[in-house]
Motif scaffolding. Structure first.
Motif, PDB file in Angstrom:
ATOM      1  N   VAL A  89      60.521  53.085  63.152  1.00  0.00           N
ATOM      2  CA  VAL A  89      61.335  55.131  64.147  1.00  0.00           C
ATOM      3  C   VAL A  89      62.235  54.372  64.609  1.00  0.00           C
ATOM      4  CG1 VAL A  89      60.100  56.579  65.796  1.00  0.00           C
ATOM      5  CG2 VAL A  89      58.324  55.625  63.635  1.00  0.00           C
ATOM      6  N   ARG A 113      66.299  55.610  65.044  1.00  0.00           N
ATOM      7  CA  ARG A 113      66.601  56.534  65.998  1.00  0.00           C
ATOM      8  C   ARG A 113      67.794  56.049  67.026  1.00  0.00           C
ATOM      9  NH1 ARG A 113      62.445  57.041  68.882  1.00  0.00           N
ATOM     10  NH2 ARG A 113      61.881  57.926  68.472  1.00  0.00           N
ATOM     11  N   ALA A 160      65.136  60.236  62.499  1.00  0.00           N
ATOM     12  CA  ALA A 160      64.026  59.720  63.085  1.00  0.00           C
ATOM     13  C   ALA A 160      62.936  60.713  62.520  1.00  0.00           C
ATOM     14  CB  ALA A 160      64.082  58.521  63.991  1.00  0.00           C
TER      15      ALA A 160
END
Length: 111
Positions: free
Chosen positions: A49, A53, A61
């Motif tokens: 994640v 991001r 994400a």
């Protein structure tokens, strides 16, 4: 409702908890998400994640998390279903091909 909100609501409706935490790897392959039937839990890898991001932004994400949750919800709903079926289920609901996220993470790991 957002794609992530819908995925989380469906997971809750199925009696599943969703967590984001580090999963590590299964052999040489990093785990991106995992469904634990005994604990009725879906875990999405926190490292993946964060990498997504940084590489593509918060919205991207979140799309990954939504897609991962849908994929694992399918494994809950259809025990024994293969990865192709879970990918198709997730793709229909989140609009992204789950392989896109995995390919990007593999590419990012090379740099």
């Amino acid at each position: 409702m957002s794609a992530l909100g819908a995925a989380l609501a469906r997971a809750r409706g199925a009696g599943l908890r969703v967590r984001i935490e580090s999963l590590g790897a299964w052999g040489a392959t990093p785990l991106l998400a995992e469904y634990d039937r005994a604990r009725r839990t879906i875990v999405v890898d926190a490292t993946a994640v964060e990498r997504l991001r940084v590489a593509r932004g918060e919205a991207f994400a979140r799309r990954f998390v939504a897609c991962a949750v849908w994929h694992e919800v399918h494994h809950h709903l259809v025990p024994g279903a293969g990865e192709a079926a879970a990918h198709a289920f997730a793709r229909e609901r989140c609009g992204d091909d789950p392989r896109t996220f995995a390919e990007l993470l593999r590419t990012e790991a090379r740099f």
